[in-house]
Design a protein around this motif. Sequence first.
Motif, PDB file in Angstrom:
ATOM      1  N   ALA A  98       0.876  -1.252   0.022  1.00 28.20           N
ATOM      2  CA  ALA A  98       0.056  -0.066  -0.147  1.00 28.20           C
ATOM      3  C   ALA A  98       0.864   1.393  -0.014  1.00 28.20           C
ATOM      4  CB  ALA A  98      -0.858  -0.037   1.271  1.00 28.20           C
ATOM      5  N   LEU A  99       1.765   1.264   0.840  1.00 29.17           N
ATOM      6  CA  LEU A  99       2.742   2.519   0.835  1.00 29.17           C
ATOM      7  C   LEU A  99       3.373   2.690  -0.488  1.00 29.17           C
ATOM      8  CD1 LEU A  99       4.447   2.150   4.391  1.00 29.17           C
ATOM      9  CD2 LEU A  99       2.718   3.989   3.561  1.00 29.17           C
ATOM     10  N   VAL A 100       3.989   1.763  -1.005  1.00 29.31           N
ATOM     11  CA  VAL A 100       4.609   1.939  -2.241  1.00 29.31           C
ATOM     12  C   VAL A 100       3.786   2.253  -3.395  1.00 29.31           C
ATOM     13  CG1 VAL A 100       5.757   0.537  -4.212  1.00 29.31           C
ATOM     14  CG2 VAL A 100       6.416   0.035  -1.994  1.00 29.31           C
ATOM     15  N   ASN A 101       2.529   1.618  -3.519  1.00 33.26           N
ATOM     16  CA  ASN A 101       1.691   2.010  -4.517  1.00 33.26           C
ATOM     17  C   ASN A 101       1.100   3.599  -4.392  1.00 33.26           C
ATOM     18  OD1 ASN A 101       1.573  -0.080  -6.483  1.00 33.26           O
ATOM     19  ND2 ASN A 101       0.329  -1.424  -4.946  1.00 33.26           N
ATOM     20  N   ALA A 102       0.766   3.740  -3.427  1.00 33.73           N
ATOM     21  CA  ALA A 102       0.167   5.097  -2.511  1.00 33.73           C
ATOM     22  C   ALA A 102       1.281   6.379  -3.062  1.00 33.73           C
ATOM     23  CB  ALA A 102      -0.279   5.496  -1.281  1.00 33.73           C
ATOM     24  N   THR A 103       2.485   5.943  -2.866  1.00 32.87           N
ATOM     25  CA  THR A 103       3.604   6.953  -3.035  1.00 32.87           C
ATOM     26  C   THR A 103       3.738   6.964  -4.636  1.00 32.87           C
ATOM     27  OG1 THR A 103       5.014   6.294  -1.067  1.00 32.87           O
ATOM     28  CG2 THR A 103       6.183   7.443  -2.643  1.00 32.87           C
ATOM     29  N   LEU A 104       3.762   6.023  -5.350  1.00 33.20           N
ATOM     30  CA  LEU A 104       3.862   6.070  -6.675  1.00 33.20           C
ATOM     31  C   LEU A 104       2.600   6.830  -7.372  1.00 33.20           C
ATOM     32  CD1 LEU A 104       5.213   2.443  -7.627  1.00 33.20           C
ATOM     33  CD2 LEU A 104       6.478   4.600  -7.728  1.00 33.20           C
ATOM     34  N   ALA A 105       1.567   6.505  -6.667  1.00 29.27           N
ATOM     35  CA  ALA A 105       0.445   7.458  -7.186  1.00 29.27           C
ATOM     36  C   ALA A 105       0.465   8.829  -7.108  1.00 29.27           C
ATOM     37  CB  ALA A 105      -0.771   6.882  -6.698  1.00 29.27           C
ATOM     38  N   VAL A 106       0.822   9.231  -6.005  1.00 29.09           N
ATOM     39  CA  VAL A 106       1.057  10.672  -5.562  1.00 29.09           C
ATOM     40  C   VAL A 106       2.323  11.209  -6.622  1.00 29.09           C
ATOM     41  CG1 VAL A 106       1.826  12.548  -3.816  1.00 29.09           C
ATOM     42  CG2 VAL A 106      -0.056  10.721  -3.098  1.00 29.09           C
ATOM     43  N   ALA A 107       3.407  10.254  -6.666  1.00 32.04           N
ATOM     44  CA  ALA A 107       4.293  11.069  -7.534  1.00 32.04           C
ATOM     45  C   ALA A 107       3.838  11.182  -9.071  1.00 32.04           C
ATOM     46  CB  ALA A 107       5.649   9.911  -7.547  1.00 32.04           C
ATOM     47  N   LEU A 108       3.053  10.232  -9.487  1.00 31.69           N
ATOM     48  CA  LEU A 108       2.453  10.368 -10.853  1.00 31.69           C
ATOM     49  C   LEU A 108       1.575  11.787 -10.893  1.00 31.69           C
ATOM     50  CD1 LEU A 108       2.149   9.218 -13.741  1.00 31.69           C
ATOM     51  CD2 LEU A 108       0.200   7.670 -12.696  1.00 31.69           C
ATOM     52  N   MET A 109       0.858  11.747  -9.923  1.00 31.96           N
ATOM     53  CA  MET A 109      -0.074  12.861  -9.942  1.00 31.96           C
ATOM     54  C   MET A 109       0.623  14.307  -9.909  1.00 31.96           C
ATOM     55  SD  MET A 109      -3.293  12.164  -7.489  1.00 31.96           S
ATOM     56  CE  MET A 109      -2.658  11.030  -6.226  1.00 31.96           C
ATOM     57  N   LEU A 110       1.680  14.246  -9.079  1.00 30.58           N
ATOM     58  CA  LEU A 110       2.706  15.250  -9.077  1.00 30.58           C
ATOM     59  C   LEU A 110       3.504  15.758 -10.549  1.00 30.58           C
ATOM     60  CD1 LEU A 110       4.280  15.386  -5.755  1.00 30.58           C
ATOM     61  CD2 LEU A 110       2.728  17.002  -6.612  1.00 30.58           C
ATOM     62  N   LEU A 111       3.955  14.445 -11.133  1.00 24.74           N
ATOM     63  CA  LEU A 111       4.514  14.670 -12.440  1.00 24.74           C
ATOM     64  C   LEU A 111       3.395  15.144 -13.360  1.00 24.74           C
ATOM     65  CD1 LEU A 111       7.143  13.892 -14.057  1.00 24.74           C
ATOM     66  CD2 LEU A 111       6.008  11.556 -14.545  1.00 24.74           C
ATOM     67  N   VAL A 112       2.428  14.696 -13.258  1.00 24.39           N
ATOM     68  CA  VAL A 112       1.229  15.344 -14.495  1.00 24.39           C
ATOM     69  C   VAL A 112       0.883  16.845 -14.031  1.00 24.39           C
ATOM     70  CG1 VAL A 112      -1.157  14.866 -15.174  1.00 24.39           C
ATOM     71  CG2 VAL A 112       0.200  13.278 -15.012  1.00 24.39           C
ATOM     72  N   GLU A 113       0.910  17.035 -12.814  1.00 27.17           N
ATOM     73  CA  GLU A 113       0.801  18.552 -12.546  1.00 27.17           C
ATOM     74  C   GLU A 113       2.003  19.269 -12.928  1.00 27.17           C
ATOM     75  OE1 GLU A 113      -0.684  21.905 -10.762  1.00 27.17           O
ATOM     76  OE2 GLU A 113      -1.778  19.871 -10.722  1.00 27.17           O
ATOM     77  N   PHE A 114       3.078  18.941 -12.807  1.00 26.81           N
ATOM     78  CA  PHE A 114       4.222  19.508 -13.310  1.00 26.81           C
ATOM     79  C   PHE A 114       4.179  19.891 -15.033  1.00 26.81           C
ATOM     80  CE2 PHE A 114       8.768  19.648 -15.025  1.00 26.81           C
ATOM     81  CZ  PHE A 114       9.025  20.945 -14.725  1.00 26.81           C
ATOM     82  N   ALA A 115       3.841  18.965 -15.622  1.00 28.73           N
ATOM     83  CA  ALA A 115       3.661  18.682 -17.007  1.00 28.73           C
ATOM     84  C   ALA A 115       2.563  19.703 -17.316  1.00 28.73           C
ATOM     85  CB  ALA A 115       3.418  17.236 -17.701  1.00 28.73           C
ATOM     86  N   ILE A 116       1.557  19.975 -16.719  1.00 26.14           N
ATOM     87  CA  ILE A 116       0.314  20.850 -17.013  1.00 26.14           C
ATOM     88  C   ILE A 116       0.807  22.243 -16.568  1.00 26.14           C
ATOM     89  CG2 ILE A 116      -1.810  21.485 -16.524  1.00 26.14           C
ATOM     90  CD1 ILE A 116      -2.428  18.572 -16.348  1.00 26.14           C
ATOM     91  N   SER A 117       1.027  22.539 -15.412  1.00 24.19           N
ATOM     92  CA  SER A 117       1.482  23.878 -14.848  1.00 24.19           C
ATOM     93  C   SER A 117       2.603  24.346 -14.867  1.00 24.19           C
ATOM     94  CB  SER A 117       0.908  23.968 -13.617  1.00 24.19           C
ATOM     95  OG  SER A 117       1.583  23.338 -12.724  1.00 24.19           O
ATOM     96  N   GLY A 118       3.716  23.498 -14.994  1.00 30.10           N
ATOM     97  CA  GLY A 118       4.882  23.786 -14.927  1.00 30.10           C
ATOM     98  C   GLY A 118       5.772  24.212 -13.442  1.00 30.10           C
ATOM     99  N   SER A 119       4.901  23.707 -12.703  1.00 28.40           N
ATOM    100  CA  SER A 119       5.589  23.977 -11.111  1.00 28.40           C
ATOM    101  C   SER A 119       4.921  22.749 -10.281  1.00 28.40           C
ATOM    102  CB  SER A 119       4.963  25.197 -10.517  1.00 28.40           C
ATOM    103  OG  SER A 119       3.616  24.967 -10.483  1.00 28.40           O
TER     104      SER A 119
END
Length: 76
Positions: free
Chosen positions: A15-36
């Motif tokens: 659960a910890l590994v998958n939740a961490t990867l999910a949050v990292a992926l959301m942050l990566l997409v946020e960075f790709a969209i907004s640049g921050s």
Amino acid sequence: MKPNLKACGHALVTALVNATLAVALMLLVEFAISGSFQMPEPYLWAGLVIGVVIFIAQFWRQRHLCRASEQSGNVQ
């Protein structure tokens, strides 16, 4: 009691590994969209919900697997 602890450990790690990867992926997409790299609060809640759901499902699965292997070990 031991199969429950073993299942809990496996489920917690998964659960910890998958939740961490999910949050990292959301942050990566946020960075790709907004640049921050901003950490919006809904991302944290989503990561928490993902972690809880995966923990519950994995705990149930691992407990079943541990009990099944324990029973087959007792038979032989």
